[in-house]
Design a protein around this motif. Sequence first.
Motif, PDB file in Angstrom:
ATOM      1  N   VAL A   1       0.837  -1.205   0.000  1.00  0.00           N
ATOM      2  CA  VAL A   1       0.000   0.000   0.000  1.00  0.00           C
ATOM      3  C   VAL A   1       0.868   1.251   0.000  1.00  0.00           C
ATOM      4  O   VAL A   1       0.637   2.200  -0.766  1.00  0.00           O
ATOM      5  CB  VAL A   1      -0.959  -0.007   1.203  1.00  0.00           C
ATOM      6  CG1 VAL A   1      -1.720   1.323   1.285  1.00  0.00           C
ATOM      7  CG2 VAL A   1      -1.939  -1.167   1.092  1.00  0.00           C
ATOM      8  N   GLN A   2       1.877   1.265   0.853  1.00  0.00           N
ATOM      9  CA  GLN A   2       2.753   2.437   0.911  1.00  0.00           C
ATOM     10  C   GLN A   2       3.565   2.597  -0.371  1.00  0.00           C
ATOM     11  O   GLN A   2       3.868   3.723  -0.791  1.00  0.00           O
ATOM     12  CB  GLN A   2       3.679   2.321   2.112  1.00  0.00           C
ATOM     13  CG  GLN A   2       2.949   2.414   3.447  1.00  0.00           C
ATOM     14  CD  GLN A   2       3.904   2.398   4.623  1.00  0.00           C
ATOM     15  OE1 GLN A   2       5.110   2.215   4.442  1.00  0.00           O
ATOM     16  NE2 GLN A   2       3.380   2.586   5.819  1.00  0.00           N
TER      17      GLN A   2
ATOM     18  N   GLU B   1      -3.916   3.271   6.103  1.00  0.00           N
ATOM     19  CA  GLU B   1      -4.075   3.327   4.652  1.00  0.00           C
ATOM     20  C   GLU B   1      -4.447   1.947   4.140  1.00  0.00           C
ATOM     21  O   GLU B   1      -3.877   0.932   4.568  1.00  0.00           O
ATOM     22  CB  GLU B   1      -2.789   3.798   3.992  1.00  0.00           C
ATOM     23  CG  GLU B   1      -2.393   5.221   4.334  1.00  0.00           C
ATOM     24  CD  GLU B   1      -1.105   5.626   3.632  1.00  0.00           C
ATOM     25  OE1 GLU B   1      -1.188   6.096   2.482  1.00  0.00           O
ATOM     26  OE2 GLU B   1      -0.029   5.443   4.239  1.00  0.00           O
ATOM     27  N   TYR B   2      -5.392   1.926   3.190  1.00  0.00           N
ATOM     28  CA  TYR B   2      -5.870   0.660   2.640  1.00  0.00           C
ATOM     29  C   TYR B   2      -6.011   0.790   1.138  1.00  0.00           C
ATOM     30  O   TYR B   2      -6.233   1.885   0.600  1.00  0.00           O
ATOM     31  CB  TYR B   2      -7.225   0.272   3.247  1.00  0.00           C
ATOM     32  CG  TYR B   2      -7.211   0.118   4.756  1.00  0.00           C
ATOM     33  CD1 TYR B   2      -6.951  -1.124   5.333  1.00  0.00           C
ATOM     34  CD2 TYR B   2      -7.443   1.209   5.579  1.00  0.00           C
ATOM     35  CE1 TYR B   2      -6.936  -1.277   6.715  1.00  0.00           C
ATOM     36  CE2 TYR B   2      -7.420   1.061   6.965  1.00  0.00           C
ATOM     37  CZ  TYR B   2      -7.165  -0.177   7.523  1.00  0.00           C
ATOM     38  OH  TYR B   2      -7.152  -0.312   8.881  1.00  0.00           O
ATOM     39  N   ALA B   3      -5.869  -0.374   0.456  1.00  0.00           N
ATOM     40  CA  ALA B   3      -6.102  -0.436  -0.986  1.00  0.00           C
ATOM     41  C   ALA B   3      -6.789  -1.759  -1.289  1.00  0.00           C
ATOM     42  O   ALA B   3      -6.459  -2.801  -0.702  1.00  0.00           O
ATOM     43  CB  ALA B   3      -4.800  -0.313  -1.763  1.00  0.00           C
ATOM     44  N   PHE B   4      -7.773  -1.722  -2.206  1.00  0.00           N
ATOM     45  CA  PHE B   4      -8.544  -2.917  -2.545  1.00  0.00           C
ATOM     46  C   PHE B   4      -8.723  -2.979  -4.061  1.00  0.00           C
ATOM     47  O   PHE B   4      -8.913  -1.959  -4.733  1.00  0.00           O
ATOM     48  CB  PHE B   4      -9.934  -2.870  -1.878  1.00  0.00           C
ATOM     49  CG  PHE B   4      -9.891  -2.818  -0.385  1.00  0.00           C
ATOM     50  CD1 PHE B   4      -9.876  -3.978   0.371  1.00  0.00           C
ATOM     51  CD2 PHE B   4      -9.859  -1.590   0.275  1.00  0.00           C
ATOM     52  CE1 PHE B   4      -9.836  -3.923   1.753  1.00  0.00           C
ATOM     53  CE2 PHE B   4      -9.821  -1.524   1.652  1.00  0.00           C
ATOM     54  CZ  PHE B   4      -9.807  -2.698   2.405  1.00  0.00           C
ATOM     55  N   TRP B   5      -8.628  -4.227  -4.577  1.00  0.00           N
ATOM     56  CA  TRP B   5      -8.908  -4.446  -5.989  1.00  0.00           C
ATOM     57  C   TRP B   5     -10.410  -4.370  -6.223  1.00  0.00           C
ATOM     58  O   TRP B   5     -11.197  -4.999  -5.532  1.00  0.00           O
ATOM     59  CB  TRP B   5      -8.373  -5.807  -6.436  1.00  0.00           C
ATOM     60  CG  TRP B   5      -6.874  -5.912  -6.377  1.00  0.00           C
ATOM     61  CD1 TRP B   5      -6.137  -6.592  -5.456  1.00  0.00           C
ATOM     62  CD2 TRP B   5      -5.959  -5.316  -7.285  1.00  0.00           C
ATOM     63  NE1 TRP B   5      -4.801  -6.456  -5.716  1.00  0.00           N
ATOM     64  CE2 TRP B   5      -4.654  -5.680  -6.851  1.00  0.00           C
ATOM     65  CE3 TRP B   5      -6.076  -4.522  -8.422  1.00  0.00           C
ATOM     66  CZ2 TRP B   5      -3.504  -5.270  -7.488  1.00  0.00           C
ATOM     67  CZ3 TRP B   5      -4.934  -4.111  -9.071  1.00  0.00           C
ATOM     68  CH2 TRP B   5      -3.675  -4.474  -8.624  1.00  0.00           C
ATOM     69  N   SER B   6     -10.819  -3.557  -7.170  1.00  0.00           N
ATOM     70  CA  SER B   6     -12.249  -3.408  -7.494  1.00  0.00           C
ATOM     71  C   SER B   6     -12.437  -3.606  -8.993  1.00  0.00           C
ATOM     72  O   SER B   6     -12.978  -2.741  -9.687  1.00  0.00           O
ATOM     73  CB  SER B   6     -12.755  -2.030  -7.059  1.00  0.00           C
ATOM     74  OG  SER B   6     -12.042  -0.997  -7.712  1.00  0.00           O
ATOM     75  N   VAL B   7     -11.987  -4.763  -9.447  1.00  0.00           N
ATOM     76  CA  VAL B   7     -12.031  -5.044 -10.891  1.00  0.00           C
ATOM     77  C   VAL B   7     -13.456  -5.343 -11.333  1.00  0.00           C
ATOM     78  O   VAL B   7     -14.002  -4.699 -12.223  1.00  0.00           O
ATOM     79  CB  VAL B   7     -11.093  -6.208 -11.229  1.00  0.00           C
ATOM     80  CG1 VAL B   7     -11.171  -6.526 -12.712  1.00  0.00           C
ATOM     81  CG2 VAL B   7      -9.665  -5.870 -10.830  1.00  0.00           C
ATOM     82  N   ASP B   8     -14.070  -6.340 -10.692  1.00  0.00           N
ATOM     83  CA  ASP B   8     -15.426  -6.715 -11.069  1.00  0.00           C
ATOM     84  C   ASP B   8     -16.388  -6.607  -9.890  1.00  0.00           C
ATOM     85  O   ASP B   8     -17.506  -7.098  -9.961  1.00  0.00           O
ATOM     86  CB  ASP B   8     -15.455  -8.135 -11.635  1.00  0.00           C
ATOM     87  CG  ASP B   8     -14.923  -9.165 -10.638  1.00  0.00           C
ATOM     88  OD1 ASP B   8     -14.354  -8.741  -9.606  1.00  0.00           O
ATOM     89  OD2 ASP B   8     -15.061 -10.379 -10.889  1.00  0.00           O
ATOM     90  N   LYS B   9     -15.943  -5.979  -8.806  1.00  0.00           N
ATOM     91  CA  LYS B   9     -16.785  -5.801  -7.630  1.00  0.00           C
ATOM     92  C   LYS B   9     -16.658  -4.368  -7.129  1.00  0.00           C
ATOM     93  O   LYS B   9     -15.564  -3.785  -7.182  1.00  0.00           O
ATOM     94  CB  LYS B   9     -16.384  -6.775  -6.510  1.00  0.00           C
ATOM     95  CG  LYS B   9     -16.644  -8.234  -6.867  1.00  0.00           C
ATOM     96  CD  LYS B   9     -16.246  -9.158  -5.723  1.00  0.00           C
ATOM     97  CE  LYS B   9     -16.510 -10.613  -6.091  1.00  0.00           C
ATOM     98  NZ  LYS B   9     -16.105 -11.532  -4.983  1.00  0.00           N
TER      99      LYS B   9
ATOM    100  N   LEU C   1      -7.584  -0.431  -8.852  1.00  0.00           N
ATOM    101  CA  LEU C   1      -7.179  -0.432  -7.449  1.00  0.00           C
ATOM    102  C   LEU C   1      -7.711   0.841  -6.781  1.00  0.00           C
ATOM    103  O   LEU C   1      -7.436   1.948  -7.232  1.00  0.00           O
ATOM    104  CB  LEU C   1      -5.664  -0.488  -7.326  1.00  0.00           C
ATOM    105  CG  LEU C   1      -5.102  -0.732  -5.912  1.00  0.00           C
ATOM    106  CD1 LEU C   1      -5.440  -2.137  -5.438  1.00  0.00           C
ATOM    107  CD2 LEU C   1      -3.602  -0.500  -5.884  1.00  0.00           C
ATOM    108  N   LYS C   2      -8.496   0.673  -5.714  1.00  0.00           N
ATOM    109  CA  LYS C   2      -9.032   1.800  -4.952  1.00  0.00           C
ATOM    110  C   LYS C   2      -8.269   1.930  -3.640  1.00  0.00           C
ATOM    111  O   LYS C   2      -8.053   0.929  -2.934  1.00  0.00           O
ATOM    112  CB  LYS C   2     -10.525   1.601  -4.641  1.00  0.00           C
ATOM    113  CG  LYS C   2     -11.445   1.882  -5.812  1.00  0.00           C
ATOM    114  CD  LYS C   2     -12.899   1.824  -5.353  1.00  0.00           C
ATOM    115  CE  LYS C   2     -13.843   2.203  -6.467  1.00  0.00           C
ATOM    116  NZ  LYS C   2     -15.259   2.166  -6.007  1.00  0.00           N
TER     117      LYS C   2
END
Length: 528
Positions: free
Chosen positions: A144-145, A182-190, A155-156
């Motif tokens: 994330v960093q 701090e956070y990051a999440f894959w939002s490809v199909d969701k 990536l959000k």
Amino acid sequence: MFKLNLFRWFRLAKLSLKISMWKTFYIQPNQIGILYHRSDFKKILLPGTYTYFGSHWNLKSYDLNQPEAKIDNLELLLRNHGTELQEHLSIVRTAFNQTALVRLGQTWIGVLPNQLRAFWRGFIEVECHIFNLDENLELPAEFVQKVRSTSLQGLKKFQVSESELGLLYVQNNFVRPLESGEYAFWSVDKDVTVRTLGRDNPNPEFPQENVLIEKHPDFVAAYCELVQLLGHQIGIVRDRGKVVDFLPPTSRKLFWQGVEVEIIDINTDFSLEHSLVAELVAGTPEALLLSAKYLHLCEVPAQHIGLLYINQEFQSQLPPGTHAWWKFGRSFQTEAIDLRLQNIEVSGQDILSKDKVPLRLNLTAGYRIRDPLMAKNGLSDITGFLYKELQFALRGAVGEQTLDGLLESKGAIDRSISEYIRAKTADYGIEVDSVGVKDIILPGEIKTILSKVVEAEKSAQANVVRRREETAATRSMLNTAKVMEDNPVALRLKELEVLERIAEKIDRIQVNGSLDNILTDLIRMNRE
């Protein structure tokens, strides 16, 4: 000679043709090449000079400063020449449920699912990481960093401050809470969202609150205070002694842990204690604003008494002060009755006297309520009742009197009205203190007639006085004459008095002869 020249020409032509059948390629130090014969892959060429015989050789060169190898028909080439290609290429292949992060020197790029990407080895350092989206959509903290300042497709990134708690939702379904960081999440199909709630507000608006209560008890137990009320209960929620919310019966709500909850049974305790009235009504404006819609309030001023009705039935009298009741399931009516002496005016009453003279009268009365309950139960409109009865009493009293009688004694009207109104109000707990006619207004023509009558009476009285004074003056003169007739000295003194008055009007006197002659002449002149 001709044969010799022809032979030379053939040799030169053959040499020229032989030279034209060779191809030379030069690859710069910052490049790499792929050699094709016709359209078939042959090999990868490193920087240098290469010569090949034939005219069907082709070279595709790539700038190594651009580390991604955008090679045509890469899938086919890997299938047929994978071993040789992978000596020079880092291959990144993602399945339908995978993403990848690739570091190219100091730069990071993202690779979405179902993609094939290739990167040249050696010239720029290449590092690849594959992530399984079925296992976790969250990007590990160590990455994330690293990608904080890079915008990556699919990536959000989210920031949760230390004064907040984040709620992670995937496809609008709650997943877990997020502490500060701090956070990051894959939002490809969701669809991935993070909703932040301030921890400094003990009463936040939790999204989908009932779902959190029913489906996520672990989260509620770890972070929240759950308040659930029955049909006969209300709740007062305080944070550090300050009221932050009121909960009506059958309600259910979440608060941050640490709040204080007071539950009150309104079946037996629907009136508020003085301490609670002071806190909710006379306390902070915020507390009053929160509680006002749940309370029935009654302010009874000093020198007043309050009457309380619950569900249309009388309950009790209320002393001066502030009173409050919980409204749920009951209807309240309260009224403050003034016990002080009050005035009522009956103005502009047009009435005929006994001798048919039209009059306009103004009446005032003072009264006080001795028994508020008797007055309210017996009368719907206390002031209206008093006004009407005073009207009737005034009309009755005036109609029985002539104009002269009214003008001679207004006190008789006051006594008549007072006796009538006291008898009427005795049965309603009302005490009439005083009654009085303020004004009797006569019509214009009646005023004129009365003025003439008064003027004639006063003129006659003036004539009598004047005649009496004239008679007295004549009698006094007669007595003076008799005294002078018998006493010459007195007559002489009178003459001197007359001379003195005459002398006051003369600026200068010339004397010829004796004083006696002057006096005699002056007396004679005066007589003439």
